[in-house]
Write an enzyme that holds these catalytic residues in place. Sequence first.
Site, PDB file in Angstrom:
ATOM      1  CB  THR A  68      61.556  11.563  35.977  1.00  0.00           C
ATOM      2  OG1 THR A  68      61.964  11.547  34.610  1.00  0.00           O
ATOM      3  CG2 THR A  68      61.171  12.944  36.407  1.00  0.00           C
ATOM      4  CG  HIS A 122      59.735  15.213  31.125  1.00  0.00           C
ATOM      5  ND1 HIS A 122      60.744  14.574  31.808  1.00  0.00           N
ATOM      6  CD2 HIS A 122      58.609  14.499  31.381  1.00  0.00           C
ATOM      7  CE1 HIS A 122      60.240  13.530  32.452  1.00  0.00           C
ATOM      8  NE2 HIS A 122      58.946  13.463  32.211  1.00  0.00           N
TER       9      HIS A 122
HETATM   10  P1  A3P Z   1      62.846   0.901  32.914  1.00  0.00           P
HETATM   11  O1  A3P Z   1      61.643   1.027  32.054  1.00  0.00           O
HETATM   12  O2  A3P Z   1      64.108   0.699  32.128  1.00  0.00           O
HETATM   13  O3  A3P Z   1      62.716  -0.109  33.993  1.00  0.00           O
HETATM   14  P2  A3P Z   1      60.974   7.960  34.469  1.00  0.00           P
HETATM   15  O4  A3P Z   1      60.859   7.963  35.955  1.00  0.00           O
HETATM   16  O5  A3P Z   1      61.795   9.094  33.936  1.00  0.00           O
HETATM   17  O6  A3P Z   1      59.644   7.814  33.841  1.00  0.00           O
HETATM   18  O7  A3P Z   1      61.822   6.678  34.098  1.00  0.00           O
HETATM   19  C1  A3P Z   1      61.304   5.394  34.336  1.00  0.00           C
HETATM   20  C2  A3P Z   1      62.466   4.434  34.387  1.00  0.00           C
HETATM   21  O8  A3P Z   1      63.121   4.554  35.664  1.00  0.00           O
HETATM   22  C3  A3P Z   1      61.980   3.006  34.293  1.00  0.00           C
HETATM   23  O9  A3P Z   1      63.047   2.299  33.675  1.00  0.00           O
HETATM   24  C4  A3P Z   1      61.806   2.647  35.759  1.00  0.00           C
HETATM   25  O10 A3P Z   1      61.787   1.267  36.009  1.00  0.00           O
HETATM   26  C5  A3P Z   1      63.046   3.309  36.346  1.00  0.00           C
HETATM   27  N1  A3P Z   1      62.925   3.560  37.791  1.00  0.00           N
HETATM   28  C6  A3P Z   1      61.840   3.970  38.479  1.00  0.00           C
HETATM   29  N2  A3P Z   1      62.126   4.064  39.780  1.00  0.00           N
HETATM   30  C7  A3P Z   1      63.413   3.701  39.932  1.00  0.00           C
HETATM   31  C8  A3P Z   1      64.283   3.585  41.066  1.00  0.00           C
HETATM   32  N3  A3P Z   1      63.853   3.854  42.292  1.00  0.00           N
HETATM   33  N4  A3P Z   1      65.551   3.186  40.849  1.00  0.00           N
HETATM   34  C9  A3P Z   1      65.994   2.925  39.596  1.00  0.00           C
HETATM   35  N5  A3P Z   1      65.215   3.009  38.491  1.00  0.00           N
HETATM   36  C10 A3P Z   1      63.948   3.392  38.655  1.00  0.00           C
END
Ligand code: A3P
Length: 324
Positions: free
Chosen positions: A68, A127
Amino acid sequence: LLSEDAVPLQECRDLIASLPVDHRVVPVRQYQGFWWPESTLPGVIAVQRHFKSRPDDVFLATYPKSGTTWLKSLAFAVTTRSQYPLSDHPLLQINPHQCVHSLERMFNRGRSSEIDALPSPRILATHMLHSVLPDSIAASDCRIVYLWRDPKDVIVSAWHFGEKVLGTREYQAEWPVDKVAMAHCEGISTHATIWDHILGYWRARMHRPEKILFLRYEEMLAEPAANLKRMADFLGCPFSPEEEKAGMVEEIVTLCSFNNLSGLAINKPSSDVTDEGTKLQLLNNASFFRKGERGDWRNHMSPEVARRMDEMTMEKLQGSGLSF
Ligand code: A3P
Protein backbone atom coordinates in the site's frame (compact mmCIF):
# COMPACT_ATOMS: atom_id res chain seq x y z
CA LEU A 1 -20.82 17.81 22.86
CA LEU A 2 -19.65 15.67 19.95
CA SER A 3 -17.97 17.22 16.94
CA GLU A 4 -19.77 16.57 13.65
CA ASP A 5 -17.02 14.15 12.62
CA ALA A 6 -17.38 12.11 15.79
CA VAL A 7 -21.13 11.49 15.45
CA PRO A 8 -20.79 8.58 12.96
CA LEU A 9 -18.32 6.89 15.32
CA GLN A 10 -20.57 7.34 18.31
CA GLU A 11 -23.49 5.83 16.37
CA CYS A 12 -21.54 2.60 15.75
CA ARG A 13 -20.60 1.97 19.35
CA ASP A 14 -23.71 0.06 20.37
CA LEU A 15 -23.70 -2.00 17.19
CA ILE A 16 -20.04 -2.96 17.66
CA ALA A 17 -20.57 -3.88 21.31
CA SER A 18 -23.27 -6.33 20.20
CA LEU A 19 -21.08 -8.18 17.65
CA PRO A 20 -19.32 -11.52 18.32
CA VAL A 21 -15.86 -10.91 19.76
CA ASP A 22 -12.58 -12.86 19.92
CA HIS A 23 -9.77 -11.73 22.23
CA ARG A 24 -7.02 -14.21 21.34
CA VAL A 25 -4.54 -11.75 19.82
CA VAL A 26 -6.18 -8.33 19.69
CA PRO A 27 -9.94 -7.87 20.12
CA VAL A 28 -11.65 -8.65 16.82
CA ARG A 29 -15.37 -8.47 16.02
CA GLN A 30 -17.36 -10.36 13.42
CA TYR A 31 -19.17 -8.02 11.08
CA GLN A 32 -20.89 -8.81 7.77
CA GLY A 33 -19.28 -12.24 7.65
CA PHE A 34 -15.68 -11.21 8.42
CA TRP A 35 -13.49 -10.54 11.44
CA TRP A 36 -12.26 -6.99 11.93
CA PRO A 37 -9.88 -5.49 14.48
CA GLU A 38 -12.24 -3.85 16.94
CA SER A 39 -10.15 -0.70 16.84
CA THR A 40 -10.71 -0.19 13.09
CA LEU A 41 -14.34 -1.30 12.80
CA PRO A 42 -15.95 2.06 13.70
CA GLY A 43 -14.21 3.61 10.70
CA VAL A 44 -15.44 0.85 8.38
CA ILE A 45 -19.04 1.20 9.49
CA ALA A 46 -18.87 4.99 9.37
CA VAL A 47 -17.56 4.81 5.78
CA GLN A 48 -20.42 2.50 4.84
CA ARG A 49 -22.97 4.87 6.32
CA HIS A 50 -21.58 8.28 5.55
CA PHE A 51 -18.93 8.35 2.82
CA LYS A 52 -20.01 10.20 -0.32
CA SER A 53 -17.95 9.38 -3.36
CA ARG A 54 -17.36 11.60 -6.35
CA PRO A 55 -17.32 10.13 -9.87
CA ASP A 56 -13.67 11.10 -10.37
CA ASP A 57 -12.44 9.57 -7.09
CA VAL A 58 -9.62 7.05 -7.34
CA PHE A 59 -9.29 4.30 -4.75
CA LEU A 60 -6.11 2.37 -4.04
CA ALA A 61 -7.31 -0.96 -2.68
CA THR A 62 -5.06 -3.52 -1.02
CA TYR A 63 -5.01 -6.30 1.48
CA PRO A 64 -2.82 -5.00 4.34
CA LYS A 65 0.93 -5.52 3.75
CA SER A 66 0.60 -5.93 0.00
CA GLY A 67 2.51 -2.75 -0.84
CA THR A 68 0.00 0.00 0.00
CA THR A 69 2.75 2.46 0.97
CA TRP A 70 4.47 1.99 -2.38
CA LEU A 71 1.23 2.25 -4.34
CA LYS A 72 0.30 5.44 -2.50
CA SER A 73 3.64 7.04 -3.31
CA LEU A 74 3.48 6.08 -7.00
CA ALA A 75 -0.13 7.16 -7.48
CA PHE A 76 0.50 10.44 -5.69
CA ALA A 77 3.70 11.17 -7.61
CA VAL A 78 2.23 10.31 -11.00
CA THR A 79 -0.97 12.32 -10.59
CA THR A 80 0.66 15.42 -9.12
CA ARG A 81 3.75 15.50 -11.34
CA SER A 82 2.83 18.80 -12.97
CA GLN A 83 2.50 20.44 -9.54
CA TYR A 84 5.76 19.46 -7.89
CA PRO A 85 9.32 19.29 -9.18
CA LEU A 86 10.66 15.82 -8.39
CA SER A 87 13.77 17.35 -6.83
CA ASP A 88 11.66 19.16 -4.22
CA HIS A 89 8.78 16.77 -3.86
CA PRO A 90 6.39 16.35 -0.87
CA LEU A 91 7.37 12.66 -0.74
CA LEU A 92 10.85 13.81 0.32
CA GLN A 93 9.31 15.60 3.30
CA ILE A 94 6.30 13.55 4.35
CA ASN A 95 5.37 9.87 4.47
CA PRO A 96 3.24 8.41 1.62
CA HIS A 97 0.44 7.76 4.12
CA GLN A 98 0.21 11.52 4.68
CA CYS A 99 0.04 12.14 0.92
CA VAL A 100 -2.81 9.68 0.34
CA HIS A 101 -5.26 9.19 3.18
CA SER A 102 -6.70 5.83 4.16
CA LEU A 103 -10.46 6.21 3.97
CA GLU A 104 -11.58 4.10 6.92
CA ARG A 105 -8.68 5.28 9.09
CA MET A 106 -9.67 8.92 8.59
CA PHE A 107 -13.27 8.12 9.53
CA ASN A 108 -12.01 6.10 12.48
CA ARG A 109 -10.08 9.12 13.74
CA GLY A 110 -13.04 11.44 13.39
CA ARG A 111 -11.33 13.26 10.51
CA SER A 112 -13.86 12.57 7.74
CA SER A 113 -14.35 16.28 7.06
CA GLU A 114 -10.75 16.39 5.81
CA ILE A 115 -11.72 13.84 3.16
CA ASP A 116 -14.71 16.00 2.19
CA ALA A 117 -12.47 19.02 1.92
CA LEU A 118 -9.98 17.42 -0.50
CA PRO A 119 -10.06 18.89 -4.00
CA SER A 120 -11.09 16.64 -6.89
CA PRO A 121 -9.88 14.33 -8.19
CA ARG A 122 -9.23 12.68 -4.82
CA ILE A 123 -6.98 9.67 -4.31
CA LEU A 124 -7.96 7.59 -1.30
CA ALA A 125 -6.81 4.22 -0.04
CA THR A 126 -8.77 1.37 1.49
CA HIS A 127 -8.23 -2.11 2.88
CA MET A 128 -11.99 -2.80 2.86
CA LEU A 129 -13.15 -5.86 0.95
CA HIS A 130 -15.02 -5.12 -2.22
CA SER A 131 -18.17 -6.72 -0.81
CA VAL A 132 -18.32 -4.33 2.14
CA LEU A 133 -17.61 -1.16 0.18
CA PRO A 134 -20.57 1.20 0.26
CA ASP A 135 -22.57 1.39 -2.97
CA SER A 136 -21.36 4.92 -3.20
CA ILE A 137 -18.02 3.38 -4.26
CA ALA A 138 -18.82 -0.13 -5.54
CA ALA A 139 -21.68 0.90 -7.80
CA SER A 140 -20.15 4.19 -8.87
CA ASP A 141 -17.95 5.26 -11.72
CA CYS A 142 -14.90 5.59 -9.47
CA ARG A 143 -11.66 4.02 -10.59
CA ILE A 144 -9.94 1.47 -8.39
CA VAL A 145 -6.30 0.39 -8.54
CA TYR A 146 -5.93 -2.97 -6.83
CA LEU A 147 -2.46 -4.17 -5.84
CA TRP A 148 -1.89 -7.78 -4.82
CA ARG A 149 1.11 -9.76 -3.73
CA ASP A 150 2.22 -13.36 -3.13
CA PRO A 151 0.12 -14.34 -0.08
CA LYS A 152 3.17 -16.01 1.53
CA ASP A 153 5.03 -12.70 1.56
CA VAL A 154 1.92 -10.88 2.78
CA ILE A 155 1.74 -13.23 5.76
CA VAL A 156 5.43 -12.77 6.57
CA SER A 157 5.20 -9.01 6.22
CA ALA A 158 2.09 -8.92 8.42
CA TRP A 159 3.80 -11.11 11.00
CA HIS A 160 6.65 -8.62 11.35
CA PHE A 161 4.23 -5.73 11.36
CA GLY A 162 2.17 -7.42 14.10
CA GLU A 163 5.12 -7.28 16.42
CA LYS A 164 5.47 -3.56 15.79
CA VAL A 165 1.75 -2.91 16.29
CA LEU A 166 1.46 -4.97 19.42
CA GLY A 167 4.83 -3.86 20.68
CA THR A 168 5.61 -7.27 22.07
CA ARG A 169 7.57 -10.30 21.04
CA GLU A 170 5.09 -12.51 22.90
CA TYR A 171 2.83 -12.31 19.90
CA GLN A 172 5.48 -13.75 17.61
CA ALA A 173 6.37 -16.48 20.08
CA GLU A 174 2.75 -17.54 20.43
CA TRP A 175 1.94 -17.09 16.77
CA PRO A 176 4.94 -18.22 14.69
CA VAL A 177 4.70 -17.61 10.94
CA ASP A 178 3.70 -21.19 10.15
CA LYS A 179 0.83 -21.05 12.63
CA VAL A 180 -0.42 -17.73 11.26
CA ALA A 181 -0.21 -19.08 7.70
CA MET A 182 -2.07 -22.30 8.54
CA ALA A 183 -4.73 -20.35 10.42
CA HIS A 184 -5.10 -18.17 7.35
CA CYS A 185 -5.58 -21.27 5.19
CA GLU A 186 -8.40 -22.25 7.54
CA GLY A 187 -10.01 -18.85 7.08
CA ILE A 188 -8.90 -17.37 10.39
CA SER A 189 -7.84 -13.82 9.61
CA THR A 190 -8.99 -10.25 9.66
CA HIS A 191 -10.17 -8.45 6.50
CA ALA A 192 -11.20 -11.89 5.06
CA THR A 193 -8.52 -14.15 3.68
CA ILE A 194 -6.03 -12.72 1.22
CA TRP A 195 -7.56 -14.86 -1.54
CA ASP A 196 -11.12 -13.73 -0.89
CA HIS A 197 -9.95 -10.13 -0.77
CA ILE A 198 -8.21 -10.45 -4.14
CA LEU A 199 -11.08 -12.35 -5.73
CA GLY A 200 -13.68 -9.84 -4.58
CA TYR A 201 -11.99 -7.08 -6.55
CA TRP A 202 -11.14 -9.42 -9.44
CA ARG A 203 -14.78 -10.42 -9.87
CA ALA A 204 -15.86 -6.80 -9.67
CA ARG A 205 -13.34 -6.09 -12.42
CA MET A 206 -15.15 -8.59 -14.67
CA HIS A 207 -18.16 -6.26 -14.58
CA ARG A 208 -16.26 -3.05 -15.21
CA PRO A 209 -12.79 -3.83 -16.52
CA GLU A 210 -12.14 -0.27 -17.59
CA LYS A 211 -12.61 0.95 -14.00
CA ILE A 212 -10.51 -1.51 -12.02
CA LEU A 213 -6.80 -1.94 -12.69
CA PHE A 214 -4.98 -4.95 -11.28
CA LEU A 215 -1.29 -4.61 -10.43
CA ARG A 216 0.93 -7.19 -8.85
CA TYR A 217 3.75 -6.37 -6.41
CA GLU A 218 6.19 -8.84 -7.91
CA GLU A 219 5.59 -7.54 -11.43
CA MET A 220 6.05 -3.98 -10.23
CA LEU A 221 9.41 -4.94 -8.71
CA ALA A 222 10.45 -6.61 -11.97
CA GLU A 223 9.17 -3.91 -14.32
CA PRO A 224 8.45 -0.75 -12.37
CA ALA A 225 8.49 1.64 -15.34
CA ALA A 226 6.08 -0.41 -17.46
CA ASN A 227 3.67 -0.79 -14.56
CA LEU A 228 3.88 2.89 -13.66
CA LYS A 229 2.97 3.73 -17.25
CA ARG A 230 -0.02 1.37 -17.07
CA MET A 231 -1.17 3.15 -13.95
CA ALA A 232 -0.69 6.59 -15.51
CA ASP A 233 -2.73 5.53 -18.56
CA PHE A 234 -5.46 4.11 -16.34
CA LEU A 235 -5.61 7.25 -14.21
CA GLY A 236 -6.02 9.39 -17.27
CA CYS A 237 -2.62 11.07 -17.04
CA PRO A 238 -0.43 9.17 -19.52
CA PHE A 239 3.20 10.17 -19.90
CA SER A 240 3.77 12.28 -22.98
CA PRO A 241 6.58 11.33 -25.39
CA GLU A 242 8.47 14.40 -24.14
CA GLU A 243 8.13 13.29 -20.53
CA GLU A 244 9.30 9.80 -21.41
CA LYS A 245 12.24 11.18 -23.34
CA ALA A 246 13.16 13.40 -20.41
CA GLY A 247 13.28 10.34 -18.13
CA MET A 248 10.25 11.31 -16.03
CA VAL A 249 9.03 7.69 -15.67
CA GLU A 250 12.35 6.48 -14.30
CA GLU A 251 12.64 9.50 -12.01
CA ILE A 252 9.28 8.72 -10.40
CA VAL A 253 10.24 5.06 -10.08
CA THR A 254 13.44 6.11 -8.31
CA LEU A 255 11.68 8.66 -6.08
CA CYS A 256 9.21 5.98 -4.90
CA SER A 257 11.67 3.11 -4.67
CA PHE A 258 12.08 1.28 -1.41
CA ASN A 259 15.71 2.36 -1.07
CA ASN A 260 14.94 6.00 -1.62
CA LEU A 261 11.84 6.30 0.56
CA SER A 262 13.12 4.15 3.41
CA GLY A 263 16.37 6.12 3.50
CA LEU A 264 14.70 9.51 3.95
CA ALA A 265 14.91 11.15 7.37
CA ILE A 266 11.11 11.41 7.53
CA ASN A 267 10.79 7.63 7.22
CA LYS A 268 13.38 6.74 9.85
CA PRO A 269 12.22 5.31 13.19
CA SER A 270 11.21 7.91 15.73
CA SER A 271 10.46 7.23 19.37
CA ASP A 272 7.59 4.80 19.84
CA VAL A 273 4.51 6.01 21.61
CA THR A 274 1.50 4.11 22.88
CA ASP A 275 -2.07 5.02 22.12
CA GLU A 276 -3.81 5.43 25.45
CA GLY A 277 -7.14 4.25 24.05
CA THR A 278 -6.07 1.03 22.37
CA LYS A 279 -2.80 0.39 24.26
CA LEU A 280 -1.29 -0.36 20.85
CA GLN A 281 1.91 1.30 19.79
CA LEU A 282 1.32 4.12 17.40
CA LEU A 283 3.07 3.33 14.19
CA ASN A 284 6.02 5.41 13.22
CA ASN A 285 6.74 6.04 9.56
CA ALA A 286 9.53 3.48 9.51
CA SER A 287 7.04 0.69 10.35
CA PHE A 288 5.90 0.62 6.74
CA PHE A 289 9.36 -0.17 5.37
CA ARG A 290 11.04 -3.46 6.11
CA LYS A 291 12.67 -5.30 3.19
CA GLY A 292 10.58 -4.52 0.14
CA GLU A 293 11.52 -7.74 -1.64
CA ARG A 294 9.82 -10.76 -3.09
CA GLY A 295 10.32 -14.19 -1.57
CA ASP A 296 11.27 -13.29 2.00
CA TRP A 297 8.85 -16.05 3.04
CA ARG A 298 11.73 -18.48 2.42
CA ASN A 299 13.46 -17.11 5.51
CA HIS A 300 10.44 -17.56 7.77
CA MET A 301 8.04 -20.21 6.50
CA SER A 302 8.57 -23.97 6.41
CA PRO A 303 8.49 -25.56 2.93
CA GLU A 304 5.41 -27.64 3.88
CA VAL A 305 3.41 -24.61 4.97
CA ALA A 306 4.58 -22.65 1.91
CA ARG A 307 3.35 -25.52 -0.26
CA ARG A 308 -0.02 -25.45 1.50
CA MET A 309 -0.30 -21.71 0.91
CA ASP A 310 0.54 -22.17 -2.77
CA GLU A 311 -2.06 -24.94 -3.05
CA MET A 312 -4.64 -22.61 -1.55
CA THR A 313 -3.67 -19.89 -4.00
CA MET A 314 -4.00 -22.27 -6.95
CA GLU A 315 -7.32 -23.67 -5.67
CA LYS A 316 -8.82 -20.28 -4.97
CA LEU A 317 -7.70 -18.62 -8.19
CA GLN A 318 -8.49 -21.62 -10.38
CA GLY A 319 -10.95 -20.72 -13.08
CA SER A 320 -10.89 -17.03 -12.15
CA GLY A 321 -8.66 -16.01 -15.02
CA LEU A 322 -6.18 -14.55 -12.56
CA SER A 323 -2.85 -16.33 -12.76
CA PHE A 324 -0.32 -16.67 -9.97
P1 A3P B 1 7.98 -6.35 3.65
O1 A3P B 1 7.51 -6.43 5.06
O2 A3P B 1 7.92 -7.66 2.94
O3 A3P B 1 9.31 -5.70 3.50
P2 A3P B 1 1.91 -2.03 3.18
O4 A3P B 1 2.44 -0.75 2.62
O5 A3P B 1 0.69 -2.52 2.47
O6 A3P B 1 1.77 -1.94 4.65
O7 A3P B 1 3.00 -3.13 2.86
C1 A3P B 1 4.26 -3.07 3.47
C2 A3P B 1 5.21 -3.88 2.62
O8 A3P B 1 5.58 -3.11 1.46
C3 A3P B 1 6.49 -4.16 3.38
O9 A3P B 1 6.96 -5.39 2.86
C4 A3P B 1 7.35 -2.98 2.96
O10 A3P B 1 8.73 -3.18 3.14
C5 A3P B 1 6.99 -2.90 1.48
N1 A3P B 1 7.28 -1.57 0.90
C6 A3P B 1 7.11 -0.36 1.46
N2 A3P B 1 7.50 0.60 0.62
C7 A3P B 1 7.94 -0.01 -0.50
C8 A3P B 1 8.48 0.47 -1.74
N3 A3P B 1 8.66 1.76 -1.96
N4 A3P B 1 8.82 -0.45 -2.67
C9 A3P B 1 8.62 -1.77 -2.45
N5 A3P B 1 8.12 -2.28 -1.30
C10 A3P B 1 7.78 -1.41 -0.34
